[in-house]
Structures are given as C-alpha cells and as structure tokens.
Design a protein around this motif. Structure first.
Motif, mmCIF file in Angstrom:
data_model
loop_
_atom_site.group_PDB
_atom_site.id
_atom_site.type_symbol
_atom_site.label_atom_id
_atom_site.label_comp_id
_atom_site.label_asym_id
_atom_site.label_seq_id
_atom_site.Cartn_x
_atom_site.Cartn_y
_atom_site.Cartn_z
ATOM 1 N N ARG A 145 5.227 14.326 1.267
ATOM 2 C CA ARG A 145 4.051 13.378 1.435
ATOM 3 C C ARG A 145 4.723 11.699 1.753
ATOM 4 N N ASP A 146 5.864 11.611 0.842
ATOM 5 C CA ASP A 146 6.325 10.336 0.622
ATOM 6 C C ASP A 146 7.204 10.215 1.877
ATOM 7 N N GLN B 121 -3.489 5.505 6.164
ATOM 8 C CA GLN B 121 -4.151 6.736 5.889
ATOM 9 C C GLN B 121 -4.439 6.701 4.437
ATOM 10 N N ALA B 122 -3.525 5.885 3.867
ATOM 11 C CA ALA B 122 -3.893 6.062 2.220
ATOM 12 C C ALA B 122 -5.037 5.011 1.923
ATOM 13 N N GLU B 123 -5.225 3.950 2.646
ATOM 14 C CA GLU B 123 -6.193 2.946 2.212
ATOM 15 C C GLU B 123 -7.658 3.584 2.717
ATOM 16 N N TRP C 152 3.819 10.227 -4.847
ATOM 17 C CA TRP C 152 4.531 11.499 -4.315
ATOM 18 C C TRP C 152 5.814 11.460 -3.992
ATOM 19 N N SER D 176 1.092 5.791 7.505
ATOM 20 C CA SER D 176 0.650 6.168 6.113
ATOM 21 C C SER D 176 -0.068 5.522 5.324
ATOM 22 N N ALA D 177 0.489 3.892 5.481
ATOM 23 C CA ALA D 177 -0.224 3.082 4.471
ATOM 24 C C ALA D 177 -1.661 3.009 4.870
ATOM 25 N N THR E 6 0.847 -1.226 -0.018
ATOM 26 C CA THR E 6 0.016 0.076 0.140
ATOM 27 C C THR E 6 0.754 1.306 -0.013
ATOM 28 N N GLU E 7 1.623 1.255 0.966
ATOM 29 C CA GLU E 7 2.624 2.460 1.063
ATOM 30 C C GLU E 7 3.646 2.603 -0.190
ATOM 31 N N LEU F 121 0.438 3.564 -3.475
ATOM 32 C CA LEU F 121 -0.568 4.656 -3.033
ATOM 33 C C LEU F 121 0.150 5.798 -2.492
ATOM 34 N N VAL F 122 1.444 5.686 -2.133
ATOM 35 C CA VAL F 122 1.839 7.055 -1.500
ATOM 36 C C VAL F 122 3.360 7.295 -2.182
#
Length: 379
Positions: free
Chosen positions: A168-169, A196-198, A163, A193-194, A154-155, A158-159
């Motif tokens: 943000r990265d 929040q992205a999901e 980014w 971070s993962a 995910t990280e 999606l991140v």
C-alpha cells in the motif's frame, strides 16, 4: 536500548548550521560562475567529509524533555519558511531582471536552490507536519507549496506511516527497484494515493471528497498562489525556473525516501493483515554532521515508532535492533543515483536483514514482487 548509548545534553545551536545555506544561495545568485557549485559541494561533499572526521553521535537525549525546553529547536523550523520564501522569490526576481547569465548558469543556480529547498525545506516541513499545532502544520504546508508538493503531507501521514513496508505504501522502495524507476512511479502514483486516502477519511465522516475540508484543495490553492507570485515577479521565465527548482527539491526528497526503506518489508500475517511497524523497518544512521543538517531525520526508526516526537529527542539504536547505513544520507543518496552500484552494495544488506529479523521466512519471492495483498484485502 544499548547500555553504551549515553544521555545527550541538548544544545540547539549546532542545528542552526542550516542557515549557512543562505549566504551560499546569495553568492550563487549574485555572482554566478564557480559560486554556483558552493551549494552542492557544501551539502554533498563537505558534510560527508565532516561526518568521516567527527564520526557518529550515539548519545540519546531524554525523550520526555518538555516542549518548553525546546524553544530554540522549534524556532529554527518556524523561521525557515520566510527565509526560503525570500531566497526563492529573491532569486527569481534577480534572475528575471538583472542576472545576465548563460542558460546553464541560470539553471545551475536554480538547481542549487532546489537542493536547498529539498534538503532543508522539505525536511523542516516533514518535522512540522507531524505536530499537533495548527500553526506548525500550516508552516509545513507553506513549505511544501514552495516546491509544489502539497499532497506529500497527506501521502506521508495517512499512507506512508501506517503502511510503510507493505504494497500500500507508495514510497517504500521495492527490492531490486532502481531509484529512477521508483521516482517516476512515485510521481505517478502519489497524488492519486493521497486523494484516495483523504476520500476514505472523509467518507468515514459522511462527507464527499469534494467537501471543502479536504486538504487537497488547500494544497492546490497554495501551489497556485506560489506560481502566480512567480509570474508576477518575472513572468513565464520565472514560472519555469520556479517549477525547475521544485522538481529538484522533490527529486531530493524521493532520493531520501528511497534510502530510508529500501527492500524492508513487514511480515504478511494472512487475511490482508501485516505485522505492526517496528524499529527494524527503517535504515538508520547516527553520523553526526549530516544528522545536524537533516535535523535527525536519519534517526528514522524511532521517528516511525514515535512520529510526533520532536527532532532533538529522537533516539538512536544499535544494529541488533535497527539496520544501519554505512554513512549518512548524502553519500547514500548519491549512490542511489547509480542503480547497479546501489544493488551491489545494498541487496546483500537486505538479505542479511532478512536472515537477522526473519529467520523463519524461507521464501521471499512474494515480498520481492509485492504479490501479497494490499492491507485490508483478502487473499
């Protein structure tokens, strides 16, 4: 693209050199002693020496080669999970029931296995997670579960990819930030971070982050299964060894992440917007042997522009388009472990990169400190 870069004939068999890690692991587990050193010597010494002898591979394959012509390349990434599963749990069983080694040799063996699961396993997982096939993505998740780092998918997708080079990265190494500081920062920030992205993705679908479709639950379940299997194989002793090899594998991954983007930032455009990611936002290397070992991960600039492109088709560019590493990844990751040496070598390279690609930017202070807003935030 530089006209001197020639078309490459595709040949899968050199990439299968990674299978040679298997007998090295078996020797380390069953013989102990000096055999334990074979794995790190192979990856960190022999590969760089061969890079020096064989030099760079500047040839580019046809990027439009169809998947049907890449079967043996794809098969290599498919078979690694059962191989790695057997290596990890076979080692845990042997060390729990038969291996009467001193504690430092036992840890040395699991260190070598962690190097293998990091250098090979996570790199293969990275290749698989970018593919549309559910089968391949699931194999990638299983490989990450073997190192308890499932949220990395995910990280990363999606991140990191959207980014990279912005505040943000999580994994873009800041200018002047030593690896050890970056490593602990990533370990702290990555899972949140993962999540929040999901959470944001599920919200766009009208779902809560606790919905069963959140892949975080899959990552946690698979990781728990791997820990239970370790306990079944050899009790808490095996669980401790499993966690240790996972930590070493993640350390190897984040060393690579550190090298790939150190100090490279995307231009801030105002109103929470950054320029699109470009080829020049990754450090590249065309060194031949380490490229085979890492299935062309070192052709990282093209991967960020074409993230679904399969590894044998990734392109290499010259220094007018992409900043170049002086060697392949293994020596660079070793250098990253010594922050004063790293900064002495790479800070001038970052400053040269700024002059080359952003001659219009005179004040870099906010980029150094990441004082600009995260993407989407207003000034």
């Amino acid at each position: 693209m530089n006209a001197t870069l020639q078309a490459a004939r595709l040949s899968a068999w050199p990439y299968w050199m990674t299978i040679t890690f298997v007998p090295l692991v078996v020797l380390a587990v069953t013989r102990g002693g000096w055999f334990i050193l074979l794995i790190p010597l192979y990856g960190w010494v022999l590969m760089p020496l061969l890079d020096m002898v064989l030099g760079k591979n500047l040839r580019n394959p046809d990027p439009d080669t169809p998947d049907k012509d890449l079967f043996w390349f794809r098969l290599l990434t498919w078979v690694w999970f059962p191989i790695q599963f057997c290596l990890v749990y076979g080692a845990l069983y042997y060390l729990s029931h038969y291996g009467a080694y001193p504690w430092y040799e036992t840890l040395g063996i699991m260190f070598g296995i962690g190097v293998t699961t990091g250098v090979v396993g996570i790199v293969y997982s990275h290749e698989l997670m970018h593919k549309a096939s559910r089968f391949e993505r699931h194999l990638g998740d299983l490989l990450l579960a073997l190192v308890l780092y499932g949220h990395f998918r995910t990280e990363h997708l999606l991140v990191h990819h959207p980014w990279v080079g912005t505040p943000r990265d999580t994994v873009t190494a800041r200018y002047n930030e030593g690896f050890h500081r970056a490593f602990w920062r990533i370990l702290r920030q990555g899972p949140g971070s993962a999540w929040q992205a999901e959470k944001a993705m599920l919200a766009r679908r009208g779902r809560t982050p606790f919905h069963r479709s959140n892949p975080i639950w899959k990552y946690l379940t698979l990781g728990a299964i791997m820990l239970v299997l370790a306990f079944v194989v050899g009790g808490w002793f095996a669980v401790g060894l499993f966690v240790f090899q996972a930590f070493i594998a993640v350390w190897q991954l984040e060393l690579t992440n550190y090298v790939e983007h150190y100090g490279l930032t995307r231009k801030y455009l105002g109103n929470g917007k950054y320029e699109p990611v470009g080829l020049h936002h990754s450090w590249d290397s065309a060194h031949h042997v380490s490229g085979l070992l890492l299935i062309n991960l070192q052709r990282h600039a093209d991967h960020h522009i074409n993230p679904t492109r399969r590894f044998p088709l990734l392109q290499i560019y010259d220094e007018t388009q992409v900043p170049q590493l002086p060697t392949g990844y293994p020596p660079m990751t070793f250098m990253a472990m010594i922050p004063p040496v790293w900064r002495r070598v790479f800070n001038p390279k970052v400053r040269a990169w700024r002059r080359q690609f952003y001659p219009d930017i005179e004040d870099w202070s906010k980029y150094k400190t990441w004082s600009y807003p995260t993407p989407g935030e207003e000034d």
